[in-house]
Design a protein around this motif. Sequence first.
Motif, short mmCIF file in Angstrom:
data_model
loop_
_atom_site.label_atom_id
_atom_site.label_comp_id
_atom_site.label_asym_id
_atom_site.label_seq_id
_atom_site.Cartn_x
_atom_site.Cartn_y
_atom_site.Cartn_z
N ASN A 84 0.57 -1.56 0.24
CA ASN A 84 0.29 0.17 0.31
C ASN A 84 0.91 1.06 0.46
OD1 ASN A 84 -2.43 1.92 0.42
ND2 ASN A 84 -2.22 1.63 2.65
N TRP A 118 -0.37 4.32 -1.02
CA TRP A 118 -1.45 5.14 -0.44
C TRP A 118 -0.92 6.53 1.15
CZ3 TRP A 118 -3.21 8.73 -3.00
CH2 TRP A 118 -3.89 9.93 -1.92
N ASP A 142 -2.23 9.76 3.29
CA ASP A 142 -2.56 11.21 3.29
C ASP A 142 -1.81 12.00 3.80
OD1 ASP A 142 -5.16 10.00 2.94
OD2 ASP A 142 -5.71 10.14 5.09
#
Length: 550
Positions: A544, A546, A548
């Motif tokens: 992962n 990703w 924020d």
Amino acid sequence: MLRIAIAQLNPIVGDVAGNLWKARNARREAAEKGADLIVFSELFLAGYPPEDLVLRGSFQEACLTALNELVAETGDGGPGVLVGLPYREGDKLFNSVALADHGELIGIRHKVELPNYAVFDEKRVFHPGPLPGPLGFRGVRLGVPICEDIWTDEVSECLAETGAELLIVPNGSPYERRKIDIRMQMALARVVETGLPLIYANQVGGQDELVFDGGSFGLAADRMLAFQMPQFTEEVTLTAWRRGEDGWALSEGPFVTLADQVSADWQACVLGLRDYVDKNRFPGVVLGLSGGIDSALCAAIAVDALGPQRVHCVMLPYRYTSSESLKDAQECARALGVRYDTVPIGEAVEAMERMLAPLFAGHPSDVTEENIQSRVRGTTLMAISNKFGSMLVTTGNKSEMSVGYATLYGDMNGGFNPIKDLYKTEVYNLARWRNANRPDGLFGPAGTVIPENVIQKAPSAELREGQRDQDTLPPYDILDAILEGLVEKETSAADLVAEGFEADTVKRVQKLLYVAEYKRRQAAPGVKVTSRHFGRDRRYPIVNGWRDAV
């Protein structure tokens, strides 16, 4: 008068013969109470949720055979039976209920709305049924929406429009905080729309990571609570209904006060552990008792669930284990009345370090050596589990599992974790609560079962000199608040910063949360109490990239 018995029971998934035996005993009890009809929970003969087991033809046939036996037994003039099972028609498999009376199968109805979110994936194994009409039973037209069918308006409205006089809802609704209020809201909406009274029959018991809390209830046509059964206990309860000019109204039924949230969480953890151990036929449990809060809480839950004679606590000290921890662990074991042994791990740790010394030459000591201690403890506890047959309880909390503050193949070893879904701050709250409370139905003693010093002292893994959790992690009140946003609410990092959390702290916690996914995939199952349990609820990719923006 129509006397309806609610069988709030604890089936075992796959144990068709055992579930049939439970149904027979419950029907016998209902007959003694004068019932006309006994209502069982969703998929009772199979156990809920059966997951992919339900796809086996032999399993479907066993459930159908059990149904046919129940149908035949209603020929004795006793109560009719409304019971759930998987039911095949042609090439389609349904989540169904069957109504039997006077030795005959009156009808079958299939679940229409198949939940496919959170812990549910019924569309994987079942076909949706057609919109149902009511079933006739001794001159009464019964509408039987199944569980999720009352979470939308279509099925109940169809039943009302086709002449149903009373709604009976078999359920397999698992526990989570505030879930009972949500159920009540959904049921109330259906009563408002249809003008019909409603009976909500829910199962009870632990199944893997899910705990079903019962709490069956009824609503009158005037929207008032008609009856309320308790949570977390098996019961066969009689309700009596009279038909008047305005339809059916309750004339007899129980009314209990439900537990508050903290008490319900405790009972869910206890029941989840008890059923996991008992349904898998373990003689008892073993756990490492470190002198810290997590293992002390797990020991108390285990004693409440199984009794002290089935709980074995082991202290595994090393050079960094403080005398305070030794004293606290012994005091906790004494308060709980459990067997307590001490197995020093120094020789094993030092042997491992000597074995690796040539390969590690020139590299300074770091977390690797700390993890060796944890893994020696994990291996030792697994050896005790293997030798005596007791299941190893793992004791990590949700805060630790969120950020990877746990050792894979070390303190993460174990078969089941009763506090897997509790953040560290909640662990402390539950410990204080249990010292002041002892709900009915538990095997543990009243009074202080977790020493006050365990609750008051700073938490530490004690894997190096002077170590404290807060040397590595933010304070738990801050960490847990951030994790609640990231995990439970899917709040963005930027929004958490806007709420007042430090940007660097949010960024670090977010990174730790994501990179620890591979550990969580290998963690023991554990009781679900929140809406975002690691496992069935929250399914993130291990790979992962990703993050924020903050």
